[in-house]
Design an enzyme around this catalytic site. Structure first.
Site, PDB file in Angstrom:
ATOM      1  N   GLY A  11      41.104  39.480  34.009  1.00 31.60           N
ATOM      2  CA  GLY A  11      40.700  40.895  33.333  1.00 31.60           C
ATOM      3  C   GLY A  11      40.368  41.180  32.073  1.00 31.60           C
ATOM      4  N   ARG A  72      35.801  38.775  37.863  1.00 31.03           N
ATOM      5  CA  ARG A  72      36.732  37.738  38.770  1.00 31.03           C
ATOM      6  C   ARG A  72      35.731  37.433  39.429  1.00 31.03           C
ATOM      7  NH1 ARG A  72      41.089  39.795  37.489  1.00 31.03           N
ATOM      8  NH2 ARG A  72      41.515  41.614  36.216  1.00 31.03           N
ATOM      9  N   ASP A 103      45.874  33.614  33.015  1.00 32.44           N
ATOM     10  CA  ASP A 103      46.204  32.614  33.108  1.00 32.44           C
ATOM     11  C   ASP A 103      45.678  32.372  34.718  1.00 32.44           C
ATOM     12  OD1 ASP A 103      47.394  34.840  34.615  1.00 32.44           O
ATOM     13  OD2 ASP A 103      49.252  33.659  35.751  1.00 32.44           O
ATOM     14  N   THR A 125      44.376  38.518  27.666  1.00 33.86           N
ATOM     15  CA  THR A 125      45.299  39.641  28.754  1.00 33.86           C
ATOM     16  C   THR A 125      46.589  40.415  28.161  1.00 33.86           C
ATOM     17  OG1 THR A 125      46.997  39.123  31.115  1.00 33.86           O
ATOM     18  CG2 THR A 125      46.962  37.658  29.164  1.00 33.86           C
ATOM     19  N   ASP A 127      48.901  41.376  29.925  1.00 37.07           N
ATOM     20  CA  ASP A 127      50.373  40.687  30.555  1.00 37.07           C
ATOM     21  C   ASP A 127      50.791  40.337  29.550  1.00 37.07           C
ATOM     22  OD1 ASP A 127      48.513  42.791  32.421  1.00 37.07           O
ATOM     23  OD2 ASP A 127      47.960  40.381  32.992  1.00 37.07           O
ATOM     24  N   ASP A 129      51.622  36.861  29.814  1.00 36.02           N
ATOM     25  CA  ASP A 129      52.459  36.305  31.350  1.00 36.02           C
ATOM     26  C   ASP A 129      51.403  34.781  31.237  1.00 36.02           C
ATOM     27  OD1 ASP A 129      49.264  36.611  31.786  1.00 36.02           O
ATOM     28  OD2 ASP A 129      49.515  37.415  33.788  1.00 36.02           O
ATOM     29  N   ARG A 171      51.525  42.842  35.690  1.00 41.95           N
ATOM     30  CA  ARG A 171      51.330  41.697  36.765  1.00 41.95           C
ATOM     31  C   ARG A 171      52.870  41.058  37.512  1.00 41.95           C
ATOM     32  NH1 ARG A 171      46.710  38.181  38.629  1.00 41.95           N
ATOM     33  NH2 ARG A 171      44.811  39.010  37.528  1.00 41.95           N
TER      34      ARG A 171
HETATM   35  P1  ATP Z   1      44.438  38.645  34.236  1.00 41.65           P
HETATM   36  O1  ATP Z   1      45.955  38.863  34.543  1.00 41.65           O
HETATM   37  O2  ATP Z   1      44.451  39.816  32.303  1.00 41.65           O
HETATM   38  O3  ATP Z   1      43.503  39.732  34.813  1.00 41.65           O
HETATM   39  P2  ATP Z   1      43.046  36.323  34.615  1.00 41.65           P
HETATM   40  O4  ATP Z   1      42.395  35.421  33.973  1.00 41.65           O
HETATM   41  O5  ATP Z   1      44.739  35.762  34.877  1.00 41.65           O
HETATM   42  O6  ATP Z   1      43.603  37.684  33.422  1.00 41.65           O
HETATM   43  P3  ATP Z   1      42.470  35.852  37.693  1.00 41.65           P
HETATM   44  O7  ATP Z   1      41.106  37.412  37.605  1.00 41.65           O
HETATM   45  O8  ATP Z   1      43.348  35.501  37.354  1.00 41.65           O
HETATM   46  O9  ATP Z   1      42.501  36.831  36.109  1.00 41.65           O
HETATM   47  O10 ATP Z   1      41.540  34.732  36.549  1.00 41.65           O
HETATM   48  C1  ATP Z   1      39.803  35.248  36.669  1.00 41.65           C
HETATM   49  C2  ATP Z   1      38.917  33.655  36.797  1.00 41.65           C
HETATM   50  O11 ATP Z   1      39.369  32.380  36.968  1.00 41.65           O
HETATM   51  C3  ATP Z   1      39.133  34.332  38.686  1.00 41.65           C
HETATM   52  O12 ATP Z   1      38.033  34.753  39.400  1.00 41.65           O
HETATM   53  C4  ATP Z   1      38.148  32.509  38.921  1.00 41.65           C
HETATM   54  O13 ATP Z   1      36.836  32.931  38.237  1.00 41.65           O
HETATM   55  C5  ATP Z   1      38.996  31.927  37.679  1.00 41.65           C
HETATM   56  N1  ATP Z   1      39.775  31.353  38.656  1.00 41.65           N
HETATM   57  C6  ATP Z   1      41.272  31.822  38.728  1.00 41.65           C
HETATM   58  N2  ATP Z   1      41.910  31.026  39.632  1.00 41.65           N
HETATM   59  C7  ATP Z   1      40.462  30.378  39.524  1.00 41.65           C
HETATM   60  C8  ATP Z   1      41.329  28.321  40.673  1.00 41.65           C
HETATM   61  N3  ATP Z   1      42.518  28.890  41.286  1.00 41.65           N
HETATM   62  N4  ATP Z   1      40.393  27.301  40.482  1.00 41.65           N
HETATM   63  C9  ATP Z   1      39.805  27.584  39.081  1.00 41.65           C
HETATM   64  N5  ATP Z   1      39.136  28.850  39.072  1.00 41.65           N
HETATM   65  C10 ATP Z   1      40.260  30.069  39.126  1.00 41.65           C
END
Ligand code: ATP
Length: 319
Positions: A11, A72, A103, A125, A127, A129, A171
């Site tokens: 995000g 994503r 995360d 982020t 959040d 978090d 979240r």
């Molecule tokens: P926010 O919480 O602000 O939305 P975020 O980084 O936590 O940000 P996510 O959609 O959870 O958002 O993760 C972003 C991207 O990171 C995913 O779309 C994917 O490409 C990669 N990712 C997430 N989890 C994994 C994983 N277990 N292994 C490899 N890549 C991952």
């Protein structure tokens, strides 16, 4: 390290542009080459990589969103997809990668690190978090946006003696809800850490009405319940008009505030320092106003974010 890559993932958050700028400008100052990767891990897999220079990051410190784009891309959990990504990086001669995101993005960075490719994670982020940091880039700006919305709801709620339920992002982390409640003077705070007890909430609202309160603002973190259903329940039980407002993506946009611009600039420069020192597999944080770094794997697997019970108690006292 001679060439580094930078991407934004997950995000988006206000201040991500300032973080990219921080990485790019400090890397260039250190004599490194910098490459921007478009749309996070998706663009990395698709080899959409471009060299950046000083002017690539001109006029972005004040802009919300991320000019590199974000995405994503759940397919990144697949090892073959990551192998292709590493191959693309190596083809450009890029030695290390800075990942700006939440995360989930850190999980991606962790997995690349485990495959022998050094990554540095910057927490970006709204959040708040991410473990190992007091604040994430974007959080403070989003907090101000939420407070502004709560102030507006307060005006109209008191004019109509209405009960307002505000759904706040985060979240599974209640920080944004809790801090916005303290700053916005919300009467009732519901976060994943405190849980939702509908009967307790109802009796507190009734107590407020009895005290003569003109309005009641309930702040609740997203993903906990259907807020429109909750509003119906409260309206039926109290006889007072009750409305839910889901703030949604409004919270993610807008110009980053001073705190986030400064935090992002510091973190960007610090990431480059770490790479210069030969560090990899680290995530950057701010703790007690100092830049810190932790093992990215340890941060994801073992470190927990503390809940601000003290602030929750302050808010309770001010009811
Ligand atoms: P926010 O919480 O602000 O939305 P975020 O980084 O936590 O940000 P996510 O959609 O959870 O958002 O993760 C972003 C991207 O990171 C995913 O779309 C994917 O490409 C990669 N990712 C997430 N989890 C994994 C994983 N277990 N292994 C490899 N890549 C991952």
């Amino acid at each position: 390290v001679r060439k580094i890559g930078v991407l934004t993932s997950g995000g988006d958050a206000p201040g991500m542009n300032a973080a990219i700028r921080g990485v790019v400008r400090s890397a260039l100052t250190e004599g490194l080459e910098v490459y921007g990767i478009y749309d996070g891990f998706l663009g990395l897999h698709q080899n959409r990589i471009e060299r950046l220079n000083r002017t690539s990051v001109s006029d972005v410190i004040n802009r919300g969103g991320t000019f590199l784009g974000s995405a994503r891309f759940p397919e990144f959990a697949d090892e073959k997809v990551r192998e292709q990504a590493i191959q693309n990086l190596k083809m450009h001669g890029i030695d290390a990668l800075v990942v700006i995101g939440g995360d989930g993005s850190f999980m991606g960075a962790k997995k690349l690190t485990e495959m022998g490719y050094p990554c540095i994670g910057l927490p970006g982020t709204i959040d708040n978090d991410v473990a190992g940091t007091d604040y994430t880039i974007g959080y403070m700006t989003a907090l101000n946006t939420v407070i502004d919305a709560i102030d507006r709801l307060r005006d109209t709620s008191s004019s109509h003696q209405r009960i307002s339920i505000v759904e706040v992002m985060g979240r599974h982390c209640g920080d944004l809800t809790l801090m916005a409640s303290v700053a916005g003077g919300c009467e009732y705070i519901i976060t994943p850490e405190t849980g939702l007890d509908k009967d307790k909430l109802l009796s507190k609202i009734k107590e407020g009405i009895y005290k003569g309160k003109k309005h009641a603002i309930v702040a609740i973190t997203e993903l906990m319940t259907d807020v429109n259903e909750l509003a119906k329940f409260i309206e039926t039980e109290t006889g007072r008009e009750t409305r839910a407002t889901i703030l949604g993506h409004i919270q993610r946009g807008g110009q980053p505030g001073a705190f986030d611009r400064i935090l992002a600039s510091r973190m960007g420069a610090y990431a480059v320092d770490l790479l210069q020192q030969g560090e990899g597999g680290r995530c950057v944080g701010i703790q007690n106003d100092k830049m810190v770094h932790h093992d990215i794997i340890d941060a994801i697997e073992n470190m927990k974010r503390p809940f601000r019970q003290d602030l929750y108690e302050v808010a309770e006292k001010l009811f």
